[in-house]
Design a protein around this motif. Structure first.
Motif, mmCIF file in Angstrom:
data_model
loop_
_atom_site.group_PDB
_atom_site.id
_atom_site.type_symbol
_atom_site.label_atom_id
_atom_site.label_comp_id
_atom_site.label_asym_id
_atom_site.label_seq_id
_atom_site.Cartn_x
_atom_site.Cartn_y
_atom_site.Cartn_z
ATOM 1 N N GLY A 245 3.964 1.927 22.638
ATOM 2 C CA GLY A 245 3.879 3.091 21.525
ATOM 3 C C GLY A 245 5.199 3.393 21.047
ATOM 4 N N VAL A 246 5.323 3.883 19.716
ATOM 5 C CA VAL A 246 6.513 3.820 19.379
ATOM 6 C C VAL A 246 6.034 5.181 18.078
ATOM 7 C CG1 VAL A 246 8.587 3.080 17.715
ATOM 8 C CG2 VAL A 246 7.856 1.217 19.459
ATOM 9 N N TYR A 247 6.814 6.218 18.149
ATOM 10 C CA TYR A 247 6.978 7.278 17.235
ATOM 11 C C TYR A 247 8.077 7.586 16.522
ATOM 12 C CZ TYR A 247 3.384 7.051 21.015
ATOM 13 O OH TYR A 247 1.825 6.904 21.222
ATOM 14 N N GLY A 248 7.895 7.578 15.526
ATOM 15 C CA GLY A 248 8.786 7.996 14.418
ATOM 16 C C GLY A 248 8.956 9.730 13.962
ATOM 17 N N VAL A 249 9.641 10.505 14.552
ATOM 18 C CA VAL A 249 10.223 11.783 14.045
ATOM 19 C C VAL A 249 11.154 11.751 13.642
ATOM 20 C CG1 VAL A 249 10.787 13.746 15.960
ATOM 21 C CG2 VAL A 249 9.880 11.922 17.141
ATOM 22 N N SER A 250 10.726 13.437 12.836
ATOM 23 C CA SER A 250 11.678 13.705 11.567
ATOM 24 C C SER A 250 12.340 15.048 12.385
ATOM 25 C CB SER A 250 10.888 14.313 10.364
ATOM 26 O OG SER A 250 11.814 15.154 9.782
ATOM 27 N N LEU A 251 13.815 14.944 12.042
ATOM 28 C CA LEU A 251 14.566 15.671 12.836
ATOM 29 C C LEU A 251 14.868 17.337 11.506
ATOM 30 C CD1 LEU A 251 16.415 13.368 15.379
ATOM 31 C CD2 LEU A 251 14.418 15.182 15.884
ATOM 32 N N GLY A 252 14.738 16.606 10.375
ATOM 33 C CA GLY A 252 14.998 17.142 8.905
ATOM 34 C C GLY A 252 16.165 16.370 8.734
ATOM 35 N N LYS A 253 17.430 17.053 8.768
ATOM 36 C CA LYS A 253 18.369 15.599 7.606
ATOM 37 C C LYS A 253 18.315 14.189 8.468
ATOM 38 C CE LYS A 253 21.547 19.528 7.091
ATOM 39 N NZ LYS A 253 22.555 20.089 7.093
ATOM 40 N N THR A 254 17.715 13.821 9.346
ATOM 41 C CA THR A 254 17.397 12.719 9.840
ATOM 42 C C THR A 254 16.137 11.718 10.279
ATOM 43 O OG1 THR A 254 18.587 11.139 11.349
ATOM 44 C CG2 THR A 254 18.838 13.196 11.826
ATOM 45 N N ASP A 255 16.282 11.248 10.789
ATOM 46 C CA ASP A 255 14.881 10.077 11.870
ATOM 47 C C ASP A 255 15.443 10.389 12.852
ATOM 48 O OD1 ASP A 255 13.345 11.522 9.463
ATOM 49 O OD2 ASP A 255 13.378 9.656 8.303
ATOM 50 N N ALA A 256 14.262 10.292 14.144
ATOM 51 C CA ALA A 256 14.741 9.383 15.671
ATOM 52 C C ALA A 256 12.664 8.492 15.794
ATOM 53 C CB ALA A 256 15.327 10.685 16.237
ATOM 54 N N PHE A 257 13.434 7.813 17.095
ATOM 55 C CA PHE A 257 12.384 7.615 17.905
ATOM 56 C C PHE A 257 11.803 8.105 19.008
ATOM 57 C CE2 PHE A 257 12.971 5.279 13.572
ATOM 58 C CZ PHE A 257 12.510 4.990 13.198
ATOM 59 N N ILE A 258 10.402 7.939 19.364
ATOM 60 C CA ILE A 258 10.128 7.957 20.778
ATOM 61 C C ILE A 258 9.757 7.022 21.121
ATOM 62 C CG2 ILE A 258 8.654 9.316 22.343
ATOM 63 C CD1 ILE A 258 8.848 11.581 20.580
ATOM 64 N N TYR A 259 10.568 6.129 21.916
ATOM 65 C CA TYR A 259 9.808 4.971 22.694
ATOM 66 C C TYR A 259 8.943 5.370 24.044
ATOM 67 C CZ TYR A 259 12.209 2.014 19.625
ATOM 68 O OH TYR A 259 13.132 0.600 18.535
ATOM 69 N N LYS A 260 8.265 4.816 24.296
ATOM 70 C CA LYS A 260 7.332 4.723 25.446
ATOM 71 C C LYS A 260 6.902 3.146 26.050
ATOM 72 C CE LYS A 260 2.305 6.294 27.283
ATOM 73 N NZ LYS A 260 1.140 6.735 27.093
ATOM 74 N N TYR A 261 7.471 2.881 27.095
ATOM 75 C CA TYR A 261 7.492 1.810 28.215
ATOM 76 C C TYR A 261 6.694 1.884 29.061
ATOM 77 C CZ TYR A 261 9.939 -0.375 24.701
ATOM 78 O OH TYR A 261 11.322 -1.038 23.923
ATOM 79 N N ARG A 262 5.417 1.023 29.565
ATOM 80 C CA ARG A 262 5.099 0.446 30.898
ATOM 81 C C ARG A 262 5.510 -0.250 31.516
ATOM 82 N NH1 ARG A 262 0.931 3.701 31.687
ATOM 83 N NH2 ARG A 262 -0.016 4.250 29.601
ATOM 84 N N LYS A 263 5.272 0.336 33.440
ATOM 85 C CA LYS A 263 6.328 -1.173 33.369
ATOM 86 C C LYS A 263 4.840 -1.892 34.219
ATOM 87 C CE LYS A 263 9.367 -1.832 37.813
ATOM 88 N NZ LYS A 263 9.939 -1.183 38.561
ATOM 89 N N ILE A 264 4.514 -3.189 34.563
ATOM 90 C CA ILE A 264 3.086 -3.827 34.532
ATOM 91 C C ILE A 264 3.777 -5.054 35.863
ATOM 92 C CG2 ILE A 264 2.626 -4.142 32.383
ATOM 93 C CD1 ILE A 264 4.170 -7.057 32.039
ATOM 94 N N SER A 265 5.104 -5.018 35.953
ATOM 95 C CA SER A 265 5.235 -5.905 37.632
ATOM 96 C C SER A 265 6.738 -4.866 37.968
ATOM 97 C CB SER A 265 5.504 -7.381 37.151
ATOM 98 O OG SER A 265 6.243 -7.354 36.770
ATOM 99 N N THR A 266 7.012 -5.625 39.763
ATOM 100 C CA THR A 266 8.199 -5.269 40.501
ATOM 101 C C THR A 266 8.978 -6.031 39.058
ATOM 102 O OG1 THR A 266 6.691 -4.782 41.688
ATOM 103 C CG2 THR A 266 9.095 -5.435 42.265
#
Length: 270
Positions: A245-266
């Motif tokens: 998942g990648v989620y765009g976040v409005s921070l007022g004067k600018t934007d940012a992104f929340i990244y989510k990763y899942r670990k599937i193996s060693t």
């Protein structure tokens, strides 16, 4: 308003109406409280806006008994929000800055969470923690203005590699990135997927949907270069992390992104 004979008191209005317009949506809202939602009585010194910290913690899927790490904890806002909402987990925070750790300790004591959150001084590039020891890693990567780190763009691969190392298989990584780190991250993950023999991660990257999420907050830095982000296969080893998942976040004067990763193996055994 003048035609209707209405007078607006902008300093102390009886009713405040919020209107957000873009090319796709129109959102009209009325605040339910006078104070911003980000205000927290239990936070002595504010760092990351607490609404964003809560959203990041909720994406980490924290369960009872889980071990959660913020390896760049700053003033500890993410850990505080997570420990308040999911108190049956164990939380660890690391930071290289003495002043940030002192502020985090003060916040933890103010919130009464001394028995829930442990702090240690350490570099995110070399964490003194066992491999695969945490169920979730959550962190706000410095944007380069308020808390600047030297050459943060170049350090991003090292940071990711160390987070991957301490994360257990099946665990999640949740990161907050500026627009420029977001561009660099896209290049890093594409390089890593091309180096990995597991092609499934490439498909997962293509299907990761970008979603809009309006949250008020602080702001960012500026760096270029998609080609510079593509590093050699010797430097990139993130085949065990699959985008979730990648989620765009409005921070007022600018934007940012929340990244989510899942670990599937060693890590290293794809």
């Amino acid at each position: 308003m003048k035609q209707c004979g209405w007078r607006a008191d902008l300093r102390d209005p009886d009713l405040e109406i919020f209107v957000h317009l873009n090319d796709i949506h129109t959102v009209v809202g009325i605040p339910l409280f006078r104070l911003p939602l980000a205000n927290r009585e239990y936070i002595k010194t504010a760092g990351l806006r607490s609404t964003i910290a809560w959203a990041m913690a909720s994406l980490a899927e924290i369960s009872a008994g889980a071990f959660v790490l913020d390896p760049m904890c700053g003033l500890g806002t993410i850990l505080l929000e997570a420990a308040k909402e999911w108190p049956e987990a164990c939380y660890w925070g690391a930071d290289i800055s003495d002043s940030q750790l002192e502020g985090a300790d003060a916040n933890i004591r103010t919130a009464g969470l001394m028995d829930k959150i442990e702090l240690l001084k350490a570099s995110v590039k070399v964490l003194p923690l066992p491999s695969e020891s945490f169920d979730a890693v959550i962190s706000d990567i410095p944007f380069g203005k308020k808390f600047k780190i030297t050459k943060d763009i170049q350090l991003l691969p090292d940071i990711l590699q160390e987070m991957e190392r301490v994360l257990r298989v099946g665990g999640t990584i949740v990161l907050l990135l500026s627009q420029d780190l977001h561009k660099h991250m896209e290049g890093i993950t594409k390089c890593a997927e091309n180096d990995s023999p597991n092609a499934a991660s490439e498909d997962a990257s293509e299907t990761a949907a970008a979603k809009a999420l309006n949250v008020d907050g602080n702001s960012s830095s500026l760096v270029n270069g998609a080609e510079e982000s593509c590093l050699s296969s010797q430097e990139m080893r993130f085949g065990s992390l699959v985008p979730d998942g990648v989620y765009g976040v409005s921070l007022g004067k600018t934007d940012a992104f929340i990244y989510k990763y899942r670990k599937i193996s060693t890590a290293g055994n794809q």
